[in-house]
Design an enzyme around this catalytic site. Structure first.
Site: not given
Length: 290
Positions: A10, A137
């Site tokens: 990401k 995350d």
């Protein structure tokens, strides 16, 4: 039985820290985007009754401290499914300690593989709950695409897909401790916050120029990455719409509307840095490949 998953990295198109919470964690506001750089996570059932980890990167621990191990344990604990034994193999491509959620991606890939093997009906809410027990995350990495992540990163809102152009990611040689990065925020005398409403409005209205002009990471105010200036200058020289540090760093990414410009910039940066990646935005955090 065996399932193999692509676990995507990401980038943070926007990262702001609102405050430190009473429990020591931090209240975040992040625009997250999955990219095509990925680790490969394979999970195979065994009859050992154990969770076994293998990784092709010797720097990654393979025991109980491995985040994929923690993800598998959290999956079996939360679903109450008895573990018959699983062997998890991780092929690393996402740089470690880079601000790209490489470990969280591996944990997410593990959860999705276990879901496929043992409980296909497992919903997004349950995936988020399991992932949140492992790392902030992990829920985003499991679902992915374009999302707003709030609170500790575990409150997720789907956003319209951002059909970004090419994305270049550069990982300098140095690494950054996430814990130390947050300590730097806690002790900072002054914090300049980001135009959170502006970038969210731009995303919702498909205003790409508005998004690009507001791409920013509050950690850049506290984390010193000497090569960041050089990397950004090279990206801008080749026509990057925006460039920014991802997560707590040190990786820097640039977004390019023109693929030819991106390829020229990639070639130029490869001469100066060892870890340079040319990527696309992707619409999911994970992808089952077999």
């Amino acid at each position: 039985m065996k399932v193999t998953v692509k676990a995507f990295a990401k980038i943070n198109l926007m990262l702001d820290i609102l405050k430190t919470l009473p429990n020591g964690f931090h209240d975040l506001f992040m625009l997250m985007q999955s990219v095509s750089l990925f680790d490969t996570v394979s999970v195979e059932t065994t009859e050992s009754g154990k969770i076994e980890i293998n990784c092709d990167n010797p720097a990654i621990p393979t025991g109980e401290k491995n985040i994929a191990y923690k993800a598998a344990k959290a999956f079996f604990d939360e679903t109450k499914i008895e573990n018959p034994g699983v062997a998890i193999n991780i092929e690393k491509r996402i740089p470690h300690a880079a601000g790209l959620a490489g470990g969280s991606a591996d944990a997410a890939g593990t959860i999705i593989a276990l879901k496929t093997l043992f409980l296909p009906s497992l919903g997004d809410r349950e995936i988020i709950k399991i992932g949140a027990k492992v790392g902030s995350d992990v829920p985003f990495c499991a679902l992915g695409g374009t999302m707003l992540a709030q609170y500790t990163g575990t409150v997720l809102s789907y956003l319209p897909d951002l059909n970004l152009g090419k994305i270049i990611i550069v990982k300098p040689k140095m690494s950054v401790s996430t814990g130390e990065a947050y300590k730097a925020f806690d002790t900072a005398e002054r914090v300049r916050h980001i135009d959170r409403d502006g970038i969210l409005f731009s995303v919702m209205n498909g205003d790409f120029d508005g998004v690009y002009s507001r791409v920013e990471n509050v950690f850049e105010q506290f984390i010193d990455v000497p090569e960041r200036i050089i990397i950004k200058a090279e990206m801008r020289k080749h026509g990057a719409c925006c460039c920014c540090m991802s997560g707590s760093g040190p990786s820097v990414f640039g977004v390019f509307k023109n693929a030819a410009d991106a390829e020229k910039c990639y070639d130029s940066l490869k001469k100066k840095f060892e870890q340079v990646f040319l990527c696309d935005a992707v619409k999911n955090g994970t992808e089952i490949v077999e």
